[in-house]
Every structure is written in C-alpha cells, then in structure tokens.
Motif scaffolding. Structure first.
Motif, short mmCIF file in Angstrom:
data_model
loop_
_atom_site.label_atom_id
_atom_site.label_comp_id
_atom_site.label_asym_id
_atom_site.label_seq_id
_atom_site.Cartn_x
_atom_site.Cartn_y
_atom_site.Cartn_z
N GLN A 88 -18.56 4.52 -7.86
CA GLN A 88 -17.82 3.49 -7.13
C GLN A 88 -17.00 4.13 -6.03
O GLN A 88 -16.57 5.27 -6.15
N ALA A 89 -16.76 3.36 -4.97
CA ALA A 89 -15.86 3.80 -3.91
C ALA A 89 -14.89 2.66 -3.64
O ALA A 89 -15.32 1.54 -3.37
N GLU A 90 -13.62 2.95 -3.77
CA GLU A 90 -12.62 1.90 -3.56
C GLU A 90 -12.33 1.75 -2.06
O GLU A 90 -12.15 2.73 -1.35
N TRP A 91 -12.27 0.52 -1.61
CA TRP A 91 -11.96 0.24 -0.20
C TRP A 91 -10.50 -0.14 -0.04
O TRP A 91 -9.91 0.08 1.02
N GLY A 92 -9.95 -0.78 -1.07
CA GLY A 92 -8.55 -1.21 -0.95
C GLY A 92 -8.13 -2.00 -2.17
O GLY A 92 -8.89 -2.12 -3.15
N ARG A 93 -6.90 -2.49 -2.12
CA ARG A 93 -6.34 -3.27 -3.23
C ARG A 93 -5.68 -4.53 -2.70
O ARG A 93 -5.08 -4.51 -1.62
N VAL A 94 -5.78 -5.59 -3.49
CA VAL A 94 -5.19 -6.86 -3.09
C VAL A 94 -3.67 -6.77 -3.23
O VAL A 94 -3.16 -6.40 -4.28
N LEU A 95 -2.97 -7.07 -2.16
CA LEU A 95 -1.50 -7.01 -2.15
C LEU A 95 -0.89 -8.41 -2.23
O LEU A 95 0.15 -8.61 -2.84
N VAL A 96 -1.53 -9.35 -1.55
CA VAL A 96 -1.06 -10.74 -1.58
C VAL A 96 -2.27 -11.62 -1.87
O VAL A 96 -3.31 -11.47 -1.23
N TRP A 97 -2.12 -12.51 -2.85
CA TRP A 97 -3.24 -13.38 -3.23
C TRP A 97 -2.74 -14.81 -3.27
O TRP A 97 -2.07 -15.21 -4.22
N GLU A 98 -3.03 -15.56 -2.21
CA GLU A 98 -2.58 -16.96 -2.11
C GLU A 98 -3.76 -17.83 -1.72
O GLU A 98 -3.85 -18.30 -0.58
N PRO A 99 -4.71 -18.05 -2.66
CA PRO A 99 -5.86 -18.89 -2.33
C PRO A 99 -5.42 -20.34 -2.10
O PRO A 99 -4.53 -20.79 -2.80
#
Lengths: 138, 140
Positions: free
Chosen positions: A56-67
């Motif tokens: 796996q290669a990580e691209w990033g992480r969710v910081l704000v999640w407001e669907p």
C-alpha cells in the motif's frame, strides 16, 4: 467544475467511489503496478492505493469530513507525511447538479511566499482554481 | 483535532521557513531562530526542501546560506496544476457517466419500450472535450 449529479451523489463518487474514476495509471505511486485506491470516509481515514503485490502507498489522511459539502485531507503521495500539503474539496448545490471546488492550499502558501513566481504564474493558477467555478457560473 | 494539529504543525514550520526565505537568503541558525523547533529539525526540513529543489544552498565562508529556488517552485506549480486538472477531468467523465446511467434508468422505467439514449464512454469523453473547447473559445 459542475457535474449533473445531486450533491450527495457527487460527494460520494468523489470519496467512496474514488476507485471508479481516479486515473491510477498516471496518478499513483505504483503507476502500472497500482491496482485500486480507497478513500476512508471519516476523520483520520486514510486515502491510499493498493498495488498488485498487495503493498500500500498512503496519499493522505482525512482532516475534515462534512458530507456532502466539504472534505479536507492532507496530501503527500510518495512523500513523507511531514511534507504534506492540504487539499480541500467543497461541493455546493446548483440548479441541475453540484459544483465542485478544489483548493490545494499548501501549494498556495508556497506560491505566495515566492512572490515573483506567484506573479508569473498567476494566470496559470487562475486556470486551475477559477476555471471550473467560472464555467459553472457562466 | 489532535490529528489536524499533528499534520498541521510540521507544515506550519515549513511555511514559516519559507516566509523567512522570501525576505532574503539566510543561514540555518537565522532560520532556526524563526521557528520553535530545534536546529537539527530545521536542517531536516531544509534537506527535504533542497531535495525537492524548492530551496538552494550556497557556501559563504564557514556558513551555508539558503535561498528559494525559483526553478523548482515553478516546476512544482506546473506539476500540481496538471495533476489536479487531469484528475478532475476523470472525475467529470465518471460523474457524467453515472448521471447518464441514472437518467437512462429513469427513462426506461417511465417507458419500457421507449428508445434509450445510448452513449459510449469514449463518445462521452469526446463530447465533454468539445464542450470544454467551446467554453475556452468563449472565455477568450
């Protein structure tokens, strides 16, 4: 960028459905070795690709999640997390669909720091940040 | 919030290093004085930035003087622009594809015998490109 989907569907396609549209061959760490990618829909969730050999290669992480209106994530594909920039994608409802706006904000700061470069590339940057918005509002 | 802070902090340091470098070339110790992290940490940030061609370094006597590297910054900007433009284009195609599928399903439900508007993915890409070209003509 305007899409002819209800805002919830547009948001879901961008996030949960990332493997349906993300151009993996050209936009991945593994390139032709990349098999699929995932976008975990919660704060701290990972955005990552899975290669044919299972790595796996990580691209990033969710910081704000407001669907379904906003998602912000750190962005460091192929780089160490401490060099991460931030990407914010906002969705708004417009007649007949949804409007997507993407801002890669870490880069913006670099641009502002290098004032001369910023001025040279103002036109090009407007293209990326403003084009889709102007397209939908026209 | 811890998560945001964890990712935000190193970036803020880099940002302040950039802001200092914008004012003009300077040494590691001068840079270290502008941020609340140790000099080795600053050196590590500078090494990463140097490898990415975003800063350059010159020896002046005993000191190493850092400055912004306009060439690398321009390259990165080009890369980022093209990167998201391509990715969003792919998203647009898929969204149009999904929207059309939904419209077709609706039309089919409304009239089981009615003619469906068939469009292949490649013709959809072509149509979207033409729309974009028209939009660009309009913009100019």
């Amino acid at each position: 960028l305007k899409v002819e989907l209800p805002i919830e569907a547009a948001f879901r396609l961008f996030t949960d459905g990332i493997n349906r549209w993300w151009p993996l061959l050209t936009h991945s760490v593994g390139e032709e070795q990349a098999e699929t990618c995932y976008f975990e829909g919660w704060v701290g969730g990972r955005i990552y690709e899975v290669m044919k050999d299972g790595n796996q290669a990580e691209w990033g992480r969710v910081l704000v999640w407001e669907p379904p209106v906003r998602v912000t994530f750190s962005w460091h594909p192929g780089r160490e997390a401490q060099t991460a920039q931030q990407v914010t994608v906002t969705f708004s409802e417009v007649p007949g669909g949804a409007l997507l706006d993407l801002v890669h904000s870490g880069w913006e700061t670099l641009g502002e720091s290098a004032q001369a470069i910023w001025e040279n590339y103002q036109t090009g940057w407007d293209f990326v940040l403003g084009k889709y918005a102007s397209q939908a509002s026209s | 919030l811890d998560f945001v802070a964890k990712f935000d902090r190193p970036w803020r340091t880099v940002r302040r290093l950039f802001e200092r470098l914008r004012e003009g070339p300077c040494s590691v110790s001068e840079l270290a004085a502008t941020v609340p992290v140790s000099q080795p940490a600053v050196s590590q940030h500078l090494r990463v930035l140097k490898e990415a061609h975003l800063v350059k370094v010159e020896k002046q006597g005993q000191q190493r003087i850092y400055s912004l590297n306009p060439t690398g910054l321009a390259e990165l900007r080009h890369y980022v622009e093209a990167f998201w433009e391509d990715a969003l284009r792919a998203f647009e195609v898929e969204a149009a594809w999904v929207a059309q599928g939904a419209a077709n399903a609706q039309a089919e439900a409304a009239s089981r015998k009615g003619p469906r508007t068939e469009e292949t993915k490649s013709s959809l890409v072509k149509r979207l490109s033409e729309d974009q070209a028209k939009q660009e003509d309009h913009d100019e």
